[in-house]
Write a protein that holds these residues in place. Structure first.
Motif, short mmCIF file in Angstrom:
data_model
loop_
_atom_site.label_atom_id
_atom_site.label_comp_id
_atom_site.label_asym_id
_atom_site.label_seq_id
_atom_site.Cartn_x
_atom_site.Cartn_y
_atom_site.Cartn_z
N VAL A 68 0.86 -1.19 0.00
CA VAL A 68 0.00 0.00 0.00
C VAL A 68 0.89 1.23 0.00
CG1 VAL A 68 -1.62 1.34 1.38
CG2 VAL A 68 -1.97 -1.10 1.12
N LEU A 69 0.57 2.19 -0.84
CA LEU A 69 1.36 3.42 -0.94
C LEU A 69 0.41 4.61 -0.82
CD1 LEU A 69 4.32 4.29 -1.47
CD2 LEU A 69 3.75 4.45 -3.88
N ASN A 70 0.55 5.38 0.27
CA ASN A 70 -0.31 6.54 0.46
C ASN A 70 0.41 7.60 1.30
OD1 ASN A 70 -0.90 6.05 3.37
ND2 ASN A 70 -1.91 4.22 2.55
N SER A 71 -0.25 8.74 1.46
CA SER A 71 0.39 9.89 2.11
C SER A 71 0.54 9.74 3.61
CB SER A 71 -0.41 11.17 1.81
OG SER A 71 -1.73 11.05 2.33
N GLU A 72 -0.13 8.76 4.22
CA GLU A 72 -0.02 8.56 5.67
C GLU A 72 1.28 7.86 6.06
OE1 GLU A 72 -4.54 8.38 7.45
OE2 GLU A 72 -3.46 6.51 7.05
N LEU A 73 1.87 7.11 5.13
CA LEU A 73 3.08 6.36 5.43
C LEU A 73 4.27 7.30 5.53
CD1 LEU A 73 2.64 3.30 3.03
CD2 LEU A 73 1.96 3.50 5.42
N PRO A 74 5.27 6.96 6.36
CA PRO A 74 6.47 7.81 6.46
C PRO A 74 7.22 7.86 5.12
CG PRO A 74 6.36 6.21 8.26
CD PRO A 74 5.29 5.83 7.28
N LEU A 75 7.93 8.95 4.90
CA LEU A 75 8.62 9.16 3.63
C LEU A 75 9.63 8.05 3.33
CD1 LEU A 75 9.24 10.93 1.16
CD2 LEU A 75 10.90 12.17 2.56
N ASN A 76 10.41 7.65 4.35
CA ASN A 76 11.42 6.61 4.13
C ASN A 76 10.77 5.30 3.67
OD1 ASN A 76 13.63 8.17 4.79
ND2 ASN A 76 13.59 7.62 6.95
N SER A 77 9.64 4.97 4.26
CA SER A 77 8.93 3.75 3.87
C SER A 77 8.41 3.87 2.44
CB SER A 77 7.77 3.48 4.83
OG SER A 77 8.24 3.17 6.12
N ARG A 78 7.86 5.02 2.10
CA ARG A 78 7.33 5.22 0.74
C ARG A 78 8.45 5.08 -0.29
NH1 ARG A 78 4.49 10.13 2.79
NH2 ARG A 78 5.73 11.35 1.33
N TYR A 79 9.57 5.69 0.01
CA TYR A 79 10.68 5.63 -0.94
C TYR A 79 11.21 4.21 -1.06
CZ TYR A 79 15.08 6.66 -3.24
OH TYR A 79 16.13 6.67 -4.12
N ASP B 152 5.31 -7.26 -6.91
CA ASP B 152 4.67 -7.20 -8.22
C ASP B 152 3.51 -6.23 -8.26
OD1 ASP B 152 6.32 -9.03 -9.50
OD2 ASP B 152 5.15 -10.75 -8.82
N TYR B 153 2.87 -6.00 -7.10
CA TYR B 153 1.67 -5.18 -7.07
C TYR B 153 1.77 -4.07 -6.03
CZ TYR B 153 0.04 -9.45 -9.36
OH TYR B 153 -0.08 -10.53 -10.19
N ILE B 154 1.42 -2.86 -6.45
CA ILE B 154 1.32 -1.72 -5.53
C ILE B 154 -0.09 -1.16 -5.64
CG2 ILE B 154 1.93 0.71 -5.27
CD1 ILE B 154 4.79 0.06 -5.52
N ILE B 155 -0.73 -0.98 -4.48
CA ILE B 155 -2.03 -0.31 -4.43
C ILE B 155 -1.77 1.13 -4.04
CG2 ILE B 155 -4.32 -0.28 -3.39
CD1 ILE B 155 -3.89 -3.28 -2.73
N ALA B 156 -1.84 2.02 -4.98
CA ALA B 156 -1.46 3.42 -4.77
C ALA B 156 -2.68 4.31 -4.65
CB ALA B 156 -0.56 3.91 -5.91
N THR B 157 -2.69 5.16 -3.63
CA THR B 157 -3.77 6.13 -3.46
C THR B 157 -3.42 7.41 -4.21
OG1 THR B 157 -4.19 5.23 -1.26
CG2 THR B 157 -5.20 7.34 -1.79
N ASP B 158 -4.21 7.73 -5.20
CA ASP B 158 -3.99 8.96 -5.98
C ASP B 158 -4.77 10.09 -5.32
OD1 ASP B 158 -3.58 10.90 -7.84
OD2 ASP B 158 -4.85 10.02 -9.39
N GLU B 159 -4.03 11.01 -4.72
CA GLU B 159 -4.67 12.12 -4.01
C GLU B 159 -4.45 13.44 -4.73
OE1 GLU B 159 -3.82 11.82 0.31
OE2 GLU B 159 -2.98 9.87 -0.20
N SER B 160 -4.29 13.36 -6.06
CA SER B 160 -4.01 14.57 -6.85
C SER B 160 -5.16 15.56 -6.80
CB SER B 160 -3.71 14.19 -8.30
OG SER B 160 -4.77 13.45 -8.86
N ASP B 161 -6.39 15.07 -6.64
CA ASP B 161 -7.53 15.99 -6.59
C ASP B 161 -7.48 16.86 -5.33
OD1 ASP B 161 -8.11 13.45 -5.23
OD2 ASP B 161 -10.04 14.38 -4.73
#
Length: 599
Positions: free
Chosen positions: A290-301, A313-322
């Motif tokens: 899971v990849l979203n804005s709540e996770l710490p930066l180091n973990s996201r990177y 193989d799979y990432i579930i990414a939250t698109d928060e561009s809106d």
């Protein structure tokens, strides 16, 4: 890198770059520059302002990093070792997101591998407080990488000075503006010297970039190196109109049967949705990050880095561009609506679309009002649909259809990069009385997207699943959905954040001291393993579609001893099987045989 993007006639050696940079490029296995690099680097070395438009994966980062580093090395070579002028901040690189800042910083580190102490670069687009970063900026690093908001805070606090700046770079310029950084950039410009070189890099040239060009650039060289038709030919786009329930069913079938070969990004519009999908897939032993804005930066990177290395193989990414303000403007919507009306040639249908759009905008406002309450713990400088360097993505699945045509373009741009082929599959939700979701009708946004893609010479093709074969999986999908409750989602969300905070602390220590130990940190662990039913892990042989030979190659449900035993066997087989079994068991029991003879 695709050969179409490379300038086979030129080499980096012919660009007159510093020997230390050439050695680093050789170490990275780079010989020929891409088209944007071959055009931009000589102009940058000549001191020209540049506005470059090139598609994602075309090498824009190296196009500005190489001349920036070359100019710094050249300036220091002309100074004595003890000269105070050696310690100056000469370049500022502005990016829209923290993830992109990390990637640019790493790329600069790779290019300056053989430069010793002659190149110092600092990334301040992190969560660290200003007073912690102030000592780093006090050393006057040669290159500062930052988001506009962070560097402006330091300038206001007088933690650093940009009076000696020689080069300003704004990467993903259109995204920087759409994220609402225009006022920050104007504030930064007030702290810059009168004369400096500027470079704007962008995937699109919209009205915002044009205004930024007038504000920053002076007689720029404009490079347009993107061919929309050529790009669209490498991307195949599909759409599936389905109900909310069928989204989960189809995602399960596609991923479990490996109908899409290779790495895949699944986009959702909300953080809760990402955990709902993750918990659902866990029921079938389909592991995803899971990849979203709540996770710490180091973990996201680290998640992105490990995904690029092929660990996941799979990432579930939250698109928060809106939420970042990167939606369609009224002008964009009006233009695309007009074209849609001309194509349909039906006033009533067009009116219906407008009514549906109004209803959809009301619903999206409700969604935004709900998510505002949760915004506290989220990173405002997070971005995943654009700017991050995802490598080798075979397909993008829009599990939730984006809320704007612009967001759609950025999402599907994660695949078919660098000249490679890719595929996108979008689920568009039908009106469903049973499902009271905020995005009940996504058709208006899809129509705008379709018009936009047709303008670029591309078409979104309808993809029809053989639902007769897919329906066999429905009871399993429904069974899995029943275990994914609001309580389990909330618990999973809290557990993941706690887990990733611990991972983030470990990552801080290991990034420098023990880089090999990072491979033992997993980001796709099951959040609720006790709720997973064993029989759901495998696909029984009778459910495997005849066309899905890939499932056999993967070893799923090919052996009779594993899998779910069906209850609805054929009556003849059931009767014959019992008789055969009873006969065998009776012959082994002399007492039962004796009783039968007496009768």
């Amino acid at each position: 890198m695709d050969e179409k993007l490379l300038d086979s006639k030129a080499t980096f050696l012919s660009l007159d770059l510093d020997d230390r940079l050439l050695r680093a490029l050789g170490n990275m296995g780079l010989v020929h520059p891409t088209l944007v690099q071959a055009k931009a680097i000589p102009l940058a070395l000549a001191g020209k302002d540049i506005l470059a438009r090139a598609k994602t994966g075309s090498g824009k980062t190296a196009a500005y990093c190489l001349p920036v580093l070359h100019k710094i090395l050249q300036a220091k070579d002309e100074l004595s070792v003890n000269s105070e002028e050696r310690k100056r901040t000469r370049s500022l690189i502005l990016v829209p997101t923290r993830e992109l800042a990390e990637q640019v910083s790493k790329y600069i580190a790779d290019l300056s591998k053989f430069c010793g102490k002659d190149i110092t670069a600092v990334n301040i687009a992190t969560n660290a407080a200003l007073h912690i970063q102030a000592p780093l900026l006090a050393e006057s690093p040669d290159v500062v990488v930052s988001t506009p908001a962070k560097i402006l805070k330091h300038l206001v606090a007088k933690s650093t000075s940009l009076e000696t700046l020689e080069t300003l770079v704004i990467d993903e310029a259109d995204l920087v503006l759409s994220f609402g950084y225009e006022e920050d950039i104007r504030g930064i410009l007030a702290h810059l010297p009168k004369i400096y070189q500027s470079m704007l890099m962008s995937a699109t040239l919209n009205k915002g970039v044009e205004s930024l060009k007038k504000l920053i650039l002076t007689k720029p060289a404009i490079l347009r190196l993107e061919d929309d038709k050529e790009e669209s030919s490498s991307l195949v786009q599909y759409v599936v109109r389905c109900t909310e329930e069928d989204k989960f069913l189809l995602a399960y079938v596609i991923l479990k049967l490996k109908l899409i070969a290779g790495k895949c990004i699944l986009f959702v519009n909300d953080i809760d949705r990402s955990y709902r999908l993750k918990l659902f897939l866990e029921q079938f032993s389909i592991r995803a990050c899971v990849l979203n804005s709540e996770l710490p930066l180091n973990s996201r990177y680290h998640i992105v880095e490990e995904f690029n290395r092929g660990v996941y193989d799979y990432i579930i990414a939250t698109d928060e561009s809106d939420k970042m303000g990167e939606g369609d403007t009224k002008e964009d919507e009006e233009e695309e609506e007009e074209e849609a009306v001309e194509e349909t040639e039906a006033a009533e249908e067009a009116k219906g679309e407008e009514d549906a759009e109004e209803e959809n905008t009301k619903k999206s406002k409700k969604l935004k009002s709900k998510t505002k309450k949760r915004k506290r713990g989220q990173d405002k400088e997070y971005g995943v649909s654009r700017g991050i360097d995802f490598k080798g993505v075979a397909a993008v699945i829009n599990f939730d259809f984006p809320l704007s045509a612009r967001a759609y373009t950025h999402r599907v741009g994660r695949t078919a990069r660098g000249g490679r082929r890719g595929m996108s599959l979008s689920f568009v939700t039908k009106e469903d009385a049973k499902q009271k979701t905020v995005q009940a009708n996504e058709e208006p946004v899809f129509e705008r997207v379709a018009v936009q893609q047709r303008k670029q010479g591309s078409e979104i093709l309808p993809y029809k699943f053989d639902m007769a074969q897919v329906d066999g999986f429905r009871y399993r999908a429904n069974d899995a959905m029943r275990s994914v409750t609001k309580t389990s989602i909330r618990e999973a969300r809290i557990k993941e954040i706690k887990q990733e905070i611990l991972n983030s602390e470990k990552l801080k220590a290991h990034f420098e001291d023990k880089p090999r130990d990072l491979q033992f940190l997993r980001h796709d662990k099951e959040l609720h393993p006790q709720q997973i039913q064993p029989h759901m892990r495998h696909i029984p042989q009778y459910l495997v579609p005849k066309i899905a030979g890939v499932a056999h190659a993967d070893g799923v449900a090919t052996t009779p001893e594993v899998g779910f035993v069906p209850f609805n066997k054929d009556a003849k087989r059931r009767k014959g099987g019992r008789r055969g079994g009873n006969k065998k068991s009776k012959s082994g029991d002399p007492l039962k045989n004796l009783g039968k003879k007496r009768r």
